[in-house]
Write a protein that holds these residues in place. Structure first.
Motif, mmCIF file in Angstrom:
data_model
loop_
_atom_site.group_PDB
_atom_site.id
_atom_site.type_symbol
_atom_site.label_atom_id
_atom_site.label_comp_id
_atom_site.label_asym_id
_atom_site.label_seq_id
_atom_site.Cartn_x
_atom_site.Cartn_y
_atom_site.Cartn_z
ATOM 1 N N MET A 1 0.772 -1.193 0.000
ATOM 2 C CA MET A 1 0.000 0.000 0.000
ATOM 3 C C MET A 1 0.826 1.276 0.000
ATOM 4 S SD MET A 1 -3.285 -0.862 2.266
ATOM 5 C CE MET A 1 -2.484 -1.783 3.519
ATOM 6 N N PRO A 2 2.111 1.181 -0.033
ATOM 7 C CA PRO A 2 2.887 2.415 -0.091
ATOM 8 C C PRO A 2 2.514 3.244 -1.304
ATOM 9 C CG PRO A 2 4.317 0.566 0.372
ATOM 10 C CD PRO A 2 2.960 0.002 0.048
ATOM 11 N N ALA A 3 2.614 4.553 -1.170
ATOM 12 C CA ALA A 3 2.281 5.451 -2.263
ATOM 13 C C ALA A 3 3.308 5.366 -3.376
ATOM 14 C CB ALA A 3 2.184 6.882 -1.751
ATOM 15 N N THR A 4 4.499 4.889 -3.064
ATOM 16 C CA THR A 4 5.523 4.761 -4.087
ATOM 17 C C THR A 4 5.347 3.446 -4.819
ATOM 18 O OG1 THR A 4 7.040 3.737 -2.515
ATOM 19 C CG2 THR A 4 7.175 6.121 -2.768
ATOM 20 N N SER A 5 5.920 3.357 -6.002
ATOM 21 C CA SER A 5 5.791 2.116 -6.754
ATOM 22 C C SER A 5 6.637 1.030 -6.107
ATOM 23 C CB SER A 5 6.226 2.340 -8.206
ATOM 24 O OG SER A 5 7.578 2.721 -8.247
ATOM 25 N N SER A 6 6.236 -0.210 -6.325
ATOM 26 C CA SER A 6 6.955 -1.328 -5.727
ATOM 27 C C SER A 6 7.801 -2.027 -6.771
ATOM 28 C CB SER A 6 5.957 -2.308 -5.126
ATOM 29 O OG SER A 6 5.149 -2.861 -6.159
ATOM 30 N N SER A 7 8.752 -2.794 -6.273
ATOM 31 C CA SER A 7 9.556 -3.600 -7.191
ATOM 32 C C SER A 7 8.868 -4.935 -7.357
ATOM 33 C CB SER A 7 10.960 -3.791 -6.625
ATOM 34 O OG SER A 7 10.884 -4.460 -5.382
ATOM 35 N N GLY A 8 9.133 -5.590 -8.456
ATOM 36 C CA GLY A 8 8.545 -6.893 -8.697
ATOM 37 C C GLY A 8 8.082 -6.997 -10.133
ATOM 38 N N THR A 9 7.670 -8.175 -10.497
ATOM 39 C CA THR A 9 7.217 -8.401 -11.861
ATOM 40 C C THR A 9 5.699 -8.479 -11.880
ATOM 41 O OG1 THR A 9 7.197 -10.789 -11.628
ATOM 42 C CG2 THR A 9 9.287 -9.781 -12.269
ATOM 43 N N SER A 10 5.145 -8.533 -13.063
ATOM 44 C CA SER A 10 3.694 -8.657 -13.151
ATOM 45 C C SER A 10 3.235 -10.004 -12.586
ATOM 46 C CB SER A 10 3.227 -8.499 -14.596
ATOM 47 O OG SER A 10 3.819 -9.491 -15.418
ATOM 48 N N GLN A 11 4.114 -11.004 -12.578
ATOM 49 C CA GLN A 11 3.752 -12.306 -12.034
ATOM 50 C C GLN A 11 3.738 -12.285 -10.508
ATOM 51 O OE1 GLN A 11 6.157 -12.120 -14.615
ATOM 52 N NE2 GLN A 11 4.543 -12.617 -16.068
ATOM 53 N N THR A 12 4.703 -11.613 -9.877
ATOM 54 C CA THR A 12 4.795 -11.630 -8.414
ATOM 55 C C THR A 12 3.964 -10.530 -7.780
ATOM 56 O OG1 THR A 12 6.709 -10.148 -8.332
ATOM 57 C CG2 THR A 12 7.161 -12.510 -8.494
ATOM 58 N N GLY A 13 3.706 -9.463 -8.507
ATOM 59 C CA GLY A 13 2.954 -8.348 -7.951
ATOM 60 C C GLY A 13 3.823 -7.388 -7.156
ATOM 61 N N HIS B 1 6.652 -6.284 -3.910
ATOM 62 C CA HIS B 1 6.628 -6.280 -2.448
ATOM 63 C C HIS B 1 5.376 -5.617 -1.905
ATOM 64 C CE1 HIS B 1 7.975 -6.097 1.662
ATOM 65 N NE2 HIS B 1 7.734 -4.808 1.655
ATOM 66 N N ALA B 2 4.996 -4.484 -2.440
ATOM 67 C CA ALA B 2 3.823 -3.769 -1.932
ATOM 68 C C ALA B 2 2.552 -4.599 -2.118
ATOM 69 C CB ALA B 2 3.689 -2.416 -2.606
ATOM 70 N N ALA B 3 2.450 -5.291 -3.228
ATOM 71 C CA ALA B 3 1.268 -6.124 -3.476
ATOM 72 C C ALA B 3 1.196 -7.275 -2.482
ATOM 73 C CB ALA B 3 1.275 -6.650 -4.910
ATOM 74 N N ALA B 4 2.328 -7.898 -2.193
ATOM 75 C CA ALA B 4 2.360 -9.000 -1.227
ATOM 76 C C ALA B 4 2.002 -8.487 0.169
ATOM 77 C CB ALA B 4 3.737 -9.654 -1.230
ATOM 78 N N ASP B 5 2.510 -7.322 0.546
ATOM 79 C CA ASP B 5 2.194 -6.729 1.848
ATOM 80 C C ASP B 5 0.698 -6.425 1.927
ATOM 81 O OD1 ASP B 5 2.703 -5.474 4.438
ATOM 82 O OD2 ASP B 5 2.421 -3.574 3.385
#
Length: 62
Positions: A1-13, A15-19
């Motif tokens: 949910m951070p306002a900044t973009s997260s690292s990761g691929t479209s497959q993994t989503g 770090h922010a998506a996992a959090d």
């Protein structure tokens, strides 16, 4: 949910998506409760604040 973009691929989503997924799971699937908790934790709102409207947008490449 951070306002900044997260690292990761479209497959993994990323770090922010996992959090975010973990937070929603912890909130019993309640996205608004998960967002509220994150906003409180990061000092963006007071714990007694109410979220009246929440709009979540996602994007997936075709």
């Amino acid at each position: 949910m951070p306002a900044t973009s997260s690292s990761g691929t479209s497959q993994t989503g990323g770090h922010a998506a996992a959090d975010f997924a973990r937070r929603v799971d912890t909130a019993g699937g309640d996205v608004t409760a998960a967002v509220h908790q994150w906003l409180v934790e990061t000092g963006r709102i007071r714990p007694d604040a109410h979220i009246l409207h929440l709009e979540v947008w996602t994007w997936r490449p075709r």
